[in-house]
Scaffold this active site. Structure first.
Site, mmCIF file in Angstrom:
data_model
loop_
_atom_site.group_PDB
_atom_site.id
_atom_site.type_symbol
_atom_site.label_atom_id
_atom_site.label_comp_id
_atom_site.label_asym_id
_atom_site.label_seq_id
_atom_site.Cartn_x
_atom_site.Cartn_y
_atom_site.Cartn_z
ATOM 1 N N CYS A 2 34.704 42.210 134.472
ATOM 2 C CA CYS A 2 35.858 42.802 135.164
ATOM 3 C C CYS A 2 35.838 42.501 136.662
ATOM 4 C CB CYS A 2 35.833 44.315 135.014
ATOM 5 S SG CYS A 2 35.684 44.877 133.337
ATOM 6 N N ARG A 27 35.566 35.080 136.901
ATOM 7 C CA ARG A 27 34.558 35.961 136.321
ATOM 8 C C ARG A 27 34.757 36.150 134.825
ATOM 9 N NH1 ARG A 27 32.369 39.430 140.497
ATOM 10 N NH2 ARG A 27 32.109 41.147 139.053
ATOM 11 N N TRP A 75 37.509 42.731 131.228
ATOM 12 C CA TRP A 75 36.773 42.004 130.185
ATOM 13 C C TRP A 75 36.357 43.080 129.190
ATOM 14 C CZ3 TRP A 75 31.683 41.719 128.242
ATOM 15 C CH2 TRP A 75 31.358 40.538 127.562
ATOM 16 N N ASN A 101 34.601 48.773 136.800
ATOM 17 C CA ASN A 101 33.801 47.673 136.262
ATOM 18 C C ASN A 101 32.457 48.274 135.869
ATOM 19 O OD1 ASN A 101 32.497 45.316 135.707
ATOM 20 N ND2 ASN A 101 32.417 44.559 137.816
ATOM 21 N N GLY A 102 31.992 47.987 134.636
ATOM 22 C CA GLY A 102 30.722 48.556 134.181
ATOM 23 C C GLY A 102 30.943 49.283 132.868
ATOM 24 N N GLU A 486 19.414 23.494 127.753
ATOM 25 C CA GLU A 486 20.507 23.644 128.714
ATOM 26 C C GLU A 486 21.702 22.757 128.330
ATOM 27 O OE1 GLU A 486 21.416 25.644 130.808
ATOM 28 O OE2 GLU A 486 22.750 24.622 132.200
ATOM 29 N N LYS A 490 25.432 24.150 127.527
ATOM 30 C CA LYS A 490 26.636 23.682 128.240
ATOM 31 C C LYS A 490 27.714 23.297 127.244
ATOM 32 C CE LYS A 490 26.198 24.893 131.293
ATOM 33 N NZ LYS A 490 25.082 25.596 131.787
ATOM 34 N N GLU A 493 29.174 26.438 125.173
ATOM 35 C CA GLU A 493 29.962 27.465 125.860
ATOM 36 C C GLU A 493 31.342 26.979 126.299
ATOM 37 O OE1 GLU A 493 28.134 29.234 129.340
ATOM 38 O OE2 GLU A 493 27.358 27.329 130.007
ATOM 39 N N HIS A 509 9.911 20.220 111.578
ATOM 40 C CA HIS A 509 9.582 21.509 110.965
ATOM 41 C C HIS A 509 10.816 22.278 110.510
ATOM 42 C CE1 HIS A 509 5.420 20.941 112.025
ATOM 43 N NE2 HIS A 509 5.779 20.688 113.275
ATOM 44 N N LYS A 608 31.545 35.236 134.056
ATOM 45 C CA LYS A 608 30.685 34.534 135.005
ATOM 46 C C LYS A 608 29.482 35.378 135.396
ATOM 47 C CE LYS A 608 29.406 31.219 137.701
ATOM 48 N NZ LYS A 608 28.733 30.098 137.021
HETATM 49 O O1 M6R Z 1 24.083 34.921 137.146
HETATM 50 P P1 M6R Z 1 22.932 34.659 136.220
HETATM 51 O O2 M6R Z 1 22.218 33.398 136.547
HETATM 52 O O3 M6R Z 1 21.993 35.814 136.129
HETATM 53 O O4 M6R Z 1 23.601 34.487 134.804
HETATM 54 C C1 M6R Z 1 22.842 34.319 133.644
HETATM 55 C C2 M6R Z 1 23.690 33.809 132.511
HETATM 56 O O5 M6R Z 1 24.693 34.741 132.202
HETATM 57 C C3 M6R Z 1 24.341 32.464 132.850
HETATM 58 O O6 M6R Z 1 23.404 31.514 133.196
HETATM 59 C C4 M6R Z 1 25.152 31.946 131.624
HETATM 60 O O7 M6R Z 1 24.297 31.620 130.586
HETATM 61 C C5 M6R Z 1 26.020 30.750 132.050
HETATM 62 N N1 M6R Z 1 27.328 30.872 131.512
HETATM 63 C C6 M6R Z 1 25.474 29.448 131.630
HETATM 64 O O8 M6R Z 1 26.291 28.375 131.939
#
Ligand code: M6R
Length: 613
Positions: A2, A27, A75, A101-102, A486, A490, A493, A509, A608
């Site tokens: 949010c 966000r 959100w 927010n929260g 990673e 990428k 997501e 395995h 975000k």
């Molecule tokens: O702000 P942060 O680095 O703590 O966030 C952690 C994850 O939420 C963040 O890395 C998320 O996995 C990203 N969308 C990856 O691209």
């Protein structure tokens, strides 16, 4: 997650609030809303499922006048994304409007109690419980809205950043926070609030970061007042905001993600600036000022989530190899509930781009309670994690707007490499010459990244071949096993293609059962001591009809002969190779997602900064 924007001043609030909401779109959200107090003290609330553009269309024929207002992007956590659950929420008479927010963890108990007292609820949200509770306290005790807010906030369990307006007090905006960020922008006769500084940046460079359990009282014509939940005055620390509007715009790129990928030569230059001395020594003030702690530590525990956790896995190898110190890497979300064995003598490194991730924050609090020394690696200056840690290092890569983390990842690994060299020197496990060699490698990263970016066009062409596959496997070994994780994250997501990362040798395995001509495998295979072994893994995939895309060091021949596609990256010291190998993986994910027509910067369901559990 949010986003909150608020304004009280002499200008029309609506355009400022809408612009602020657009700035916070990165966000992640699913609905938006705004509450405005007109000159005649009428509270107008407009809400809409969907994007901020939808809200703007909805408001076209409405009265959007007023110089006091609050706005929100939601959100969904409690209740589906729809017009009713969108914020602002309001009390029965419609005189109070609140954005939040929260999450309010005890909302069900509170709602039940309020219902017993005759409150009727319209939405499924925890936020409506809070506004109805404030109203109930106000009505039943006759106290002011401010006192009722203080009282209500003492009753709720959970995390919140809130902004509240009351049509019976038309010159006042109330804001408060606990475990969810809120920034106040102080202008000339006007005040702004935002979940982060991005909605404020074009209006003021003077900001106050509200602290946990603080309430800000913003009153027209009066200086900002901040008190604690238990009604004691708080110190107001006005800081200078170092952020420019240009940093928040796409700068000619079609997406923030592409801009951020291409910014990396510069962001890594910014990240290492002033930290490598005479081209051979690394100096991080967080280590320098706490030498005793680091010299005597018996182990390090890294806590992080998502991409930051992947950076942590690379950090583990770096620190173990260069500083000979055992390192454990934990998902912050698991660590906080695992009754972890940490205490005095342990160093906990928390990695977070946003500095606001709820799980990482909770892990830090727990580690500190148990006596560990906590070091933060963050990007956002002044963020909660930066404040909650004993010390740390900023990665200084500038605001990252695309939900998929790119430049923050390479910045985090660069800081971890500098930290490992620094620890190795401090603990006497790394000779001056060996440290100097890695320091030179770190200094060459901006040029190596520029070179790696030259594969963009060929990756774009290659991406067309794989746009419609349903699954991907990413494999790597040693330093590049986390790079494989990673790369897979990428892709999944932003393209919504299922992708898994594995250590290459683990393939036999289990995952090898999946290999056929419909499952492409991306091998991260730069030249290193395990190169031959990775080549035999590639052969195993090829023998089963799987397509192979291999990321190799320029000039490599053996893999080029057997892989379907090779992507060449420049040679780099092995311990820094994940930073270079990440570039083509980011580009591959980006181009496939664009070809699939995905919303690259704001992928579905993602936020975000994840400020809820
Ligand atoms: O702000 P942060 O680095 O703590 O966030 C952690 C994850 O939420 C963040 O890395 C998320 O996995 C990203 N969308 C990856 O691209």
């Amino acid at each position: 997650m949010c986003g909150i924007v608020g304004y009280l001043g002499h200008r029309d609030a609506y355009p400022i609030l809408i612009k602020g909401l657009h700035r916070l779109e990165y966000r992640g959200y699913d609905s938006a809303g705004v509450a405005l107090l007109t000159a005649g003290d009428k509270l107008n609330i407009y809400k809409s499922r969907g994007k901020v553009d939808d809200l703007e269309r909805f408001c076209e024929s409405k009265d959007v006048s007023g110089t006091l207002g609050i706005a929100h992007t939601r959100w969904a956590t409690h209740g589906e994304p729809n017009d009713i659950n969108a914020h602002p929420h309001f009390n029965a008479s419609g005189s109070l409007a609140l954005v939040h927010n929260g999450t309010i963890e005890n909302y069900a108990v509170l709602r039940e109690a309020l219902e017993r007292h005759g409150c009727l609820f319209r939405s499924d949200t925890d936020t409506e419980v809070l506004v109805q509770l404030i109203d109930y306290i106000r009505r039943s005790t006759g106290c002011s809205t401010l006192d009722a807010t203080r009282e209500a906030l003492r009753e709720v369990v959970g995390a919140y950043a809130i902004a509240l307006i009351d049509s019976d007090d038309p010159d006042c905006l109330i804001a408060a926070r606990k475990s969810s960020p809120l920034v106040i922008g102080v202008g000339e006769g006007e005040t702004f609030i935002g979940s982060d500084a991005s909605p404020l940046v074009e209006f003021t460079n003077k900001v106050v970061y509200l602290k946990d359990d603080e309430i800000a009282i913003i009153r027209r014509g009066e200086p900002l007042q901040v008190i604690t939940n238990d009604n004691r005055p708080s110190q107001i620390d006005i800081q200078e905001l170092r952020l420019s509007v240009a940093q928040l715009e796409k700068g000619g790129y079609p997406h923030f993600m592409l801009k951020e990928i291409f910014e990396q030569p510069q962001t890594i230059r910014d990240c290492i600036r002033g930290r490598i001395i005479d081209g051979r020594r690394v100096q991080l003030s967080g280590i320098q000022d706490n030498q005793e702690q680091f010299a005597s530590a018996s182990r390090i525990v890294i806590v992080a989530c998502g991409t930051s956790w992947h950076a942590g896995l690379i950090g583990k190898r770096l620190i173990q190899e260069l500083a000979n110190l055992p390192v454990q890497v934990e998902y912050a979300s698991e660590f906080r509930y695992s009754n972890p064995v940490v205490g005095p003598g342990d160093i906990v490194i928390a990695i977070s781009q946003s500095g606001e991730t709820a799980d990482t924050l909770a892990a830090i609090k727990l580690a500190r309670e148990r006596g560990a020394f906590v070091y933060g690696i963050c990007n956002v200056v002044g963020s909660s994690i930066a404040r909650e840690t004993n010390t740390g290092t900023y990665i200084h890569v500038g605001p990252e707007i695309g939900v998929a983390s790119t430049k923050a990842f390479t910045g985090q690994v660069t800081v971890l490499a500098m930290l490992a060299v620094s620890l190795g020197c401090l603990r006497g496990t790394l000779s001056d010459d060996a440290a100097a060699e890695i320091a030179r490698g770190i200094q060459s990263l901006p040029d190596l990244i520029s070179d790696a970016l030259s594969v963009n066009d060929s990756i774009k062409t290659l991406s067309a071949t794989y746009t419609y596959v349903h699954n991907f496997l990413y494999l790597g070994r040693g330093y590049n096993y986390p790079t494989a994780l990673e790369g897979a994250l990428k892709l999944k997501e932003i393209s919504y293609i299922h992708a898994e990362g594995y250590p290459a040798a683990e393939m036999k395995h289990g995952p090898i059962a999946l290999i056929d001509n419909e499952l492409p495998t991306v091998f991260i295979a730069p030249a290193d001591e395990l190169h031959e072994k990775v080549i035999s893994n590639i052969r195993q995939v090829k023998a089963r009809g799987g397509a192979v895309i291999a990321i190799v060091t320029r000039g490599e021949r053996s893999i080029t002969e057997i892989a379907d596609h090779t992507i060449e990256i420049p040679a780099a010291p092995v311990c820094l190779s994940p930073i270079i190998a990440a570039i083509p993986l980011q580009l591959l994910a980006y181009h496939i997602a664009v070809m699939k027509g995905r919303d690259v910067d704001m992928p579905r369901n993602l936020a975000k900064s994840v400020t809820v559990e």
